[in-house]
Design an enzyme around this catalytic site. Sequence first.
Site, PDB file in Angstrom:
ATOM      1  N   GLY A  86       0.780  -1.239   0.000  1.00  0.00           N
ATOM      2  CA  GLY A  86       0.000   0.000   0.000  1.00  0.00           C
ATOM      3  C   GLY A  86       0.808   1.283   0.000  1.00  0.00           C
ATOM      4  N   SER A  87       2.070   1.248  -0.474  1.00  0.00           N
ATOM      5  CA  SER A  87       2.855   2.487  -0.426  1.00  0.00           C
ATOM      6  C   SER A  87       2.330   3.524  -1.426  1.00  0.00           C
ATOM      7  CB  SER A  87       4.342   2.210  -0.638  1.00  0.00           C
ATOM      8  OG  SER A  87       4.620   1.892  -1.971  1.00  0.00           O
ATOM      9  N   ASN A  88       1.803   3.081  -2.562  1.00  0.00           N
ATOM     10  CA  ASN A  88       1.212   4.049  -3.498  1.00  0.00           C
ATOM     11  C   ASN A  88      -0.077   4.637  -2.926  1.00  0.00           C
ATOM     12  OD1 ASN A  88       2.624   4.396  -6.220  1.00  0.00           O
ATOM     13  ND2 ASN A  88       2.783   2.187  -5.877  1.00  0.00           N
TER      14      ASN A  88
ATOM     15  N   MET B 109      -3.518  -7.050  -7.274  1.00  0.00           N
ATOM     16  CA  MET B 109      -2.842  -8.117  -8.009  1.00  0.00           C
ATOM     17  C   MET B 109      -3.762  -9.049  -8.795  1.00  0.00           C
ATOM     18  SD  MET B 109       0.086  -7.045  -7.543  1.00  0.00           S
ATOM     19  CE  MET B 109       1.170  -8.277  -8.247  1.00  0.00           C
TER      20      MET B 109
ATOM     21  N   LEU C  13      -6.487  -9.407 -12.058  1.00  0.00           N
ATOM     22  CA  LEU C  13      -6.988  -8.753 -13.272  1.00  0.00           C
ATOM     23  C   LEU C  13      -8.490  -8.507 -13.077  1.00  0.00           C
ATOM     24  CD1 LEU C  13      -5.695  -8.133 -16.022  1.00  0.00           C
ATOM     25  CD2 LEU C  13      -6.484 -10.360 -16.815  1.00  0.00           C
TER      26      LEU C  13
ATOM     27  N   ASN D 170      -4.357   2.157 -13.550  1.00  0.00           N
ATOM     28  CA  ASN D 170      -3.400   1.257 -12.901  1.00  0.00           C
ATOM     29  C   ASN D 170      -1.999   1.840 -13.052  1.00  0.00           C
ATOM     30  OD1 ASN D 170      -2.408  -1.193 -11.690  1.00  0.00           O
ATOM     31  ND2 ASN D 170      -1.753  -1.846 -13.735  1.00  0.00           N
TER      32      ASN D 170
ATOM     33  N   HIS E 255       2.080   0.822 -13.281  1.00  0.00           N
ATOM     34  CA  HIS E 255       2.937  -0.314 -13.599  1.00  0.00           C
ATOM     35  C   HIS E 255       4.404   0.131 -13.524  1.00  0.00           C
ATOM     36  CE1 HIS E 255       4.019  -4.171 -15.227  1.00  0.00           C
ATOM     37  NE2 HIS E 255       4.857  -3.561 -16.047  1.00  0.00           N
TER      38      HIS E 255
HETATM   39  C1  GRF Z   1       3.986  -1.104  -7.327  1.00  0.00           C
HETATM   40  O1  GRF Z   1       5.302  -1.276  -7.769  1.00  0.00           O
HETATM   41  C2  GRF Z   1       3.037  -0.964  -8.490  1.00  0.00           C
HETATM   42  O2  GRF Z   1       3.612  -0.361  -9.594  1.00  0.00           O
HETATM   43  C3  GRF Z   1       2.719  -2.411  -8.801  1.00  0.00           C
HETATM   44  O3  GRF Z   1       2.636  -3.035  -7.553  1.00  0.00           O
HETATM   45  C4  GRF Z   1       3.450  -2.337  -6.618  1.00  0.00           C
HETATM   46  C5  GRF Z   1       2.579  -1.993  -5.458  1.00  0.00           C
HETATM   47  O4  GRF Z   1       3.294  -1.429  -4.416  1.00  0.00           O
HETATM   48  N1  GRF Z   1       1.523  -2.511  -9.603  1.00  0.00           N
HETATM   49  P1  GRF Z   1       2.532  -0.738  -3.198  1.00  0.00           P
HETATM   50  O5  GRF Z   1       1.569  -1.775  -2.649  1.00  0.00           O
HETATM   51  O6  GRF Z   1       1.817   0.457  -3.722  1.00  0.00           O
HETATM   52  O7  GRF Z   1       3.592  -0.410  -2.219  1.00  0.00           O
END
Ligand code: GRF
Length: 216
Positions: free
Chosen positions: A25-27, A103, A105, A121, A123
């Site tokens: 969940g860092s994003n 994770m 689809l 999304n 990537h």
């Molecule tokens: C990120 O690298 C994103 O690009 C990919 O999965 C990872 C998720 O990381 N789709 P986080 O859970 O947001 O830390």
Amino acid sequence: MRIKIVCHPLYDMTVQIAVLASGRGSNFKAIADAIAAGRCDARIKVLITNNSAAPAIQIAQSAKIPVEIVERKNFKTRDEMDDAILAILRRHGAELAVLAGYMLLLKGKPLLEAYRNRIINIHPALLPSFPGATAQKDAFDYGVKVSGVTIHLVDETLDGGAIIYQETVDISDCRSAEEVAAKILKAEHSAYAKVVDSFSKGHYIVEGRRATYVKD
Ligand code: GRF
């Protein structure tokens, strides 16, 4: 007599979002932090996760963001699971679904159609190079010197929807796949908040594979 015309905004431009995450969940946190800092005009209405052990849940709870857990084992089919996600998005009034390390689809037709061009999304590579779950390692093993971040609209395909944003990251100095992942992740965090913010100020028009941003 002079008439003074005062313009008030007629509606709130803040984009109402749902974040879907399966793990760390860092994003998700980066977007929540950017919103709190006034750098991203959005409101996170709900975190949806398919993993009841996802650390993202703690992040949501400390930011007082509602959490909905939608686990695969509770549904007969993936279509039914995606129908449940669609119902949650609607119930929380989400205008945009933001996949941040989700994770699975998305396969459900009703969901993909109802939210056509409103699911994004992120990537960790420059698509169409290195799609899939091991993008950073694949880029490192291949020996590319430049990789990056792609943010794209979500359709039926794996990492295949129209690209709305890309940013390069120089990985020529990275000595391992982990270093590549860390360097790209840093770029992901600022890019994602910026792109979410863009939905509060405009929209994307899609013609074929080409997405063009139009300011409102
Ligand atoms: C990120 O690298 C994103 O690009 C990919 O999965 C990872 C998720 O990381 N789709 P986080 O859970 O947001 O830390």
